[in-house]
Scaffold this active site. Structure first.
Site, PDB file in Angstrom:
ATOM      1  CG  ASP A 139      -1.985   1.110   1.143  1.00 35.82           C
ATOM      2  OD1 ASP A 139      -2.273   1.601   0.034  1.00 35.82           O
ATOM      3  OD2 ASP A 139      -2.494   1.506   2.222  1.00 35.82           O
ATOM      4  CG  HIS A 182      -3.139   0.303   9.097  1.00 36.73           C
ATOM      5  ND1 HIS A 182      -4.095   1.247   8.852  1.00 36.73           N
ATOM      6  CD2 HIS A 182      -2.163   0.531   8.185  1.00 36.73           C
ATOM      7  CE1 HIS A 182      -3.731   2.004   7.823  1.00 36.73           C
ATOM      8  NE2 HIS A 182      -2.561   1.591   7.406  1.00 36.73           N
ATOM      9  NE  ARG A 284      -0.210  11.994   4.696  1.00 32.12           N
ATOM     10  CZ  ARG A 284      -0.835  10.817   4.625  1.00 32.12           C
ATOM     11  NH1 ARG A 284      -0.485   9.815   5.401  1.00 32.12           N
ATOM     12  NH2 ARG A 284      -1.820  10.637   3.769  1.00 32.12           N
ATOM     13  CG  ASP A 286      -1.816   6.796   6.952  1.00 34.06           C
ATOM     14  OD1 ASP A 286      -2.056   7.417   5.908  1.00 34.06           O
ATOM     15  OD2 ASP A 286      -2.086   5.595   7.106  1.00 34.06           O
ATOM     16  CD  GLU A 328      -4.727  10.432   5.141  1.00 35.96           C
ATOM     17  OE1 GLU A 328      -5.277  10.245   4.047  1.00 35.96           O
ATOM     18  OE2 GLU A 328      -4.662   9.545   6.006  1.00 35.96           O
ATOM     19  CG  HIS A 397      -0.106   9.476  -1.505  1.00 34.07           C
ATOM     20  ND1 HIS A 397      -0.358  10.459  -0.570  1.00 34.07           N
ATOM     21  CD2 HIS A 397      -0.499   8.317  -0.940  1.00 34.07           C
ATOM     22  CE1 HIS A 397      -0.858   9.904   0.505  1.00 34.07           C
ATOM     23  NE2 HIS A 397      -0.959   8.612   0.318  1.00 34.07           N
ATOM     24  CG  ASP A 398      -4.247   8.623  -0.692  1.00 33.84           C
ATOM     25  OD1 ASP A 398      -3.809   7.520  -1.081  1.00 33.84           O
ATOM     26  OD2 ASP A 398      -4.189   9.010   0.485  1.00 33.84           O
ATOM     27  NE  ARG A 522      -4.405   4.211  -3.647  1.00 36.39           N
ATOM     28  CZ  ARG A 522      -4.234   3.884  -2.364  1.00 36.39           C
ATOM     29  NH1 ARG A 522      -4.468   4.772  -1.419  1.00 36.39           N
ATOM     30  NH2 ARG A 522      -3.845   2.670  -2.019  1.00 36.39           N
TER      31      ARG A 522
HETATM   32  C1  GLC Z   1      -3.938   7.017   4.010  1.00 36.82           C
HETATM   33  C2  GLC Z   1      -2.924   7.066   2.899  1.00 36.82           C
HETATM   34  C3  GLC Z   1      -3.297   6.075   1.846  1.00 36.82           C
HETATM   35  C4  GLC Z   1      -3.327   4.705   2.456  1.00 36.82           C
HETATM   36  C5  GLC Z   1      -4.214   4.671   3.697  1.00 36.82           C
HETATM   37  C6  GLC Z   1      -3.968   3.444   4.506  1.00 36.82           C
HETATM   38  O1  GLC Z   1      -5.187   7.408   3.594  1.00 36.82           O
HETATM   39  O2  GLC Z   1      -2.843   8.363   2.379  1.00 36.82           O
HETATM   40  O3  GLC Z   1      -2.409   6.112   0.765  1.00 36.82           O
HETATM   41  O4  GLC Z   1      -3.797   3.786   1.509  1.00 36.82           O
HETATM   42  O5  GLC Z   1      -3.962   5.750   4.561  1.00 36.82           O
HETATM   43  O6  GLC Z   1      -2.751   3.544   5.197  1.00 36.82           O
END
Ligand code: GLC
Length: 655
Positions: A139, A182, A284, A286, A328, A397-398, A522
């Site tokens: 990921d 996670h 950041r 996440d 985020e 990046h998303d 992506r």
């Molecule tokens: C955040 C990241 C994304 C990722 C997700 C799970 O949203 O920006 O790219 O897939 O977390 O970690």
């Protein structure tokens, strides 16, 4: 839930008494900080009930150890930033986001490119996930196997520390992802949990059969319905081979941590403090919205998330006050302000948050050529704390998820479902007359939701224009790219340039030949840097030169406008032109009106409106971006060319 937990008056005293004796000066300094931020720490930890007190003691021990290991240069940075707590909020701030390998090969390679970043005015560098991930699909690095090792092909922790020092010397802060929702299924905690070892079993959320998962699923959305449907994964080896369901919001190989367990809190705090001592300035956070699970809810945006972040931040500030947190939280607009703090959390959670709603509204407005929806949506949420800043961005990046609320759409006579579907059609290029070349990501036929992948340049029309070999279309696309950047530079906060957007990199199809990436489009907008094209940036006759100069110009103009400090909000205003987004900033240094023409046609804004909003007469209007005084036409209106961006104030006032 939103009432103040009772923090006993002597509770902070008890923690102060626990401080180790890392030298009398250190103990006194830590004691002062603990008195300052200890109440927030304890208030946040109250979610752990009768385990809160013991957890607070463990936290103080972690802080003491981390502080003892904080090197002199970072301690100096702590003091400097304590004296300048708004260091990340000024108009001189410009962010840049990149993958280490795709930008410069290795961490050492990044150090060699600091000059390039400084040319753009960059003062904040977000390096995409670089801690050791699992092997195989990961990921994009968001499945971390070891928080304490750098991905070997990128370098070592020592390289990261060296890069942080080199960046600091040039006035650039370093941001890293902290994936705290996670870990990879291969992380030591997860493998120990599978073996049935305590305390690790309780680091995760696991169920012997479908009863629990089914009950939760009834209210849970799906993040990756295409390639990772559902929120739970069957782990055959769990419980000595009996098997069990583990909570996996994202991919099956990303196991959600159990934040209701204070051991998890202490582990992640230790990771934060360790990385802070390597030299990370900003974390950041996440997928922060997902940390706390509550049956019958979407398990996002629960109030305990804000308690957890408040406690993490308070602890981090005591050990390493130079460090800030960025949320985020890609959530509905009304849920977003809580990540900077509302109610009793105001100003006590994250310092920065992605302004997802602004990004979405910009693309939506560009597709429709109408400013009304953006104006309404951006005016809706409560103000952010003045000490916090938005991270503003056009692309990341998303994918782009169309977080346009039904209520906002409805107020403009639109159907939310239809408008969101239109946006995906428009940006995938399916819509007749669309200039965009993106791809649909995660179409969900049940909800009719779908999202969009693609680079800024491709979504803004450059790919199609170049393919058509049409110079006029290229000019329009370049104007859109400048316009979108102008909004994020003018909004206040930290504008984030996404790697390659400054030279117009197009969609990159190379991911399709890598089986670990091919499922996830992506990667289309995660291109490899072209240093050959970047080499053209000083040539105004090239497209790269035009785009690069545009971004650089925005950074330079912005830095000279104190009124763009993040403490002040940009307020959307009706400028009586349907295709023009007006953003108004009131600052003691002078008012600033930003006018953004979202259409390929000329737009007229009444002169009196502009003059009223900046508090001047016709002779006193100045556009900081073009450096000229616009004049009204014979109809008394200011006429904005297609896709024009104006930052209008009074001449001589820095705005
Ligand atoms: C955040 C990241 C994304 C990722 C997700 C799970 O949203 O920006 O790219 O897939 O977390 O970690």
């Amino acid at each position: 839930m939103d009432t103040d937990p009772v923090v006993r008056e002597d509770a902070v005293d008890l923690l102060v008494a626990r401080l180790g004796d890392g030298g009398p000066d250190d103990a006194q300094l830590l004691a002062r900080r603990l008195r300052r931020w200890g109440p927030d720490l304890l208030a946040g930890l109250a979610i752990y009930g009768d385990r809160a007190g013991h957890t607070a003691e463990r936290v103080v021990d972690l802080i003491t150890a981390a502080f003892a290991g904080r090197r002199p240069a970072l301690r100096e940075l702590d003091e400097t930033r304590l004296l300048r707590p708004d260091w990340f909020a000024g108009p001189d701030q410009v962010g840049y986001v990149c993958y280490v390998d795709r930008f410069a090969g290795t961490l050492r390679g990044v150090a060699d490119r600091i000059g390039y970043l400084r040319e753009l005015g960059v003062s904040y560098l977000h390096l995409m996930p670089l801690l050791e991930p699992r092997s195989g699909p990961d990921d994009g690095g968001y499945a971390v196997r070891d928080f304490r090792r750098v991905r070997p092909d990128l370098g070592t922790m020592a390289d990261l520390a060296g890069l942080a020092d080199a960046l600091h010397e040039q006035g650039v802060a370093l941001t890293l992802d902290l994936v705290l929702n996670h870990v990879a299924a291969e992380h030591d905690w997860a493998t120990a949990a599978v073996r049935g070892e305590q305390p690790y079993r309780d680091y995760f959320l696991h169920f012997p059969d479908r009863t629990g998962p089914d009950a939760y699923e009834a209210a849970l959305p799906q993040v990756f319905p295409d390639f990772a449907p559902g929120n739970f994964s069957w782990v055959p080896g769990w419980d000595g081979g009996r098997g069990g369901w583990v909570w996996t919001t994202f991919n099956t190989f990303q196991w959600d941590l159990n934040w209701a367990n204070p051991d998890v809190f202490c582990e992640l705090l230790d990771v934060i403090l360790t990385l802070a001592n390597v030299g990370v300035d900003c974390f950041r956070l996440d997928a922060i919205a997902f940390l706390w699970k509550r049956l019958g809810t979407s398990c996002q945006n629960q109030p305990e998330v804000h308690d957890i972040v408040m406690a993490l931040r308070a602890a981090t500030r005591i050990a390493a006050p130079a460090v800030i947190f960025k949320a985020e939280a890609i959530v509905a607009p009304e849920a977003l302000p809580a990540y900077l703090g509302t109610g009793r959390h105001a100003g006590k959670v994250c310092d920065v948050a992605y302004h997802n709603s602004l990004m979405v509204q910009l693309w939506s407005a560009l597709a429709s050529g109408e400013a009304g929806l953006a104006r309404r949506a951006l005016a809706g949420p409560p103000p952010k704390p003045v000490t916090c800043a938005w991270a503003t961005y056009v692309r990341c990046h998303d994918d782009i998820g169309w977080a346009v609320s039904d209520a906002d759409a409805g107020a403009l006579g639109l159907s939310g479902v239809e408008h969101r579907a239109f946006l995906s059609q428009f940006y995938s290029g399916e819509f007749d007359g669309s200039f965009a070349k993106g791809q649909v990501f995660q179409a969900n036929p049940q909800t009719r939701d779908s999202r969009i992948s693609g680079t800024l340049a491709s979504l803004a029309g450059l790919e199609a224009a170049l393919a058509a070999g049409d110079g006029q279309l290229v000019d329009l696309a370049a104007a859109r790219i400048f316009l979108l950047h102008a909004v994020i530079f003018g909004y206040g906060g930290i504008p984030l340039i996404y790697m390659g957007d400054e030279i117009g990199l197009l969609n990159d199809q190379s991911y399709l030949s890598d089986p670990d990436l091919a499922d996830d489009n992506r990667w289309l907008h995660r291109p490899w840097m072209s240093w050959q094209r970047a080499g053209l940036r000083h040539d105004p006759g090239t497209l790269e030169g035009r785009l690069f100069a545009g971004v650089r110009h925005l950074a330079q103009v912005r830095a000279a406008l104190p009124g763009l400090h993040a403490a002040v909000e940009s307020v959307p205003v009706d400028v009586e032109a349907a295709g023009v987004l007006g953003l108004h900033r009131r600052h003691p240094a002078g008012a600033l009106l930003q006018l953004y023409n979202l259409t390929p046609t000329w737009q007229r804004v009444p002169g009196w409106k502009v003059e009223q909003l900046i508090g001047t007469g016709p002779a006193g209007v100045w556009d900081h971006l073009s450096g000229v005084a616009p004049t009204t036409g014979s109809d008394g209106g200011y006429h904005l060319p297609p896709y024009a961006a104006w930052w209008v104030g009074r001449p001589g006032t820095p705005g």
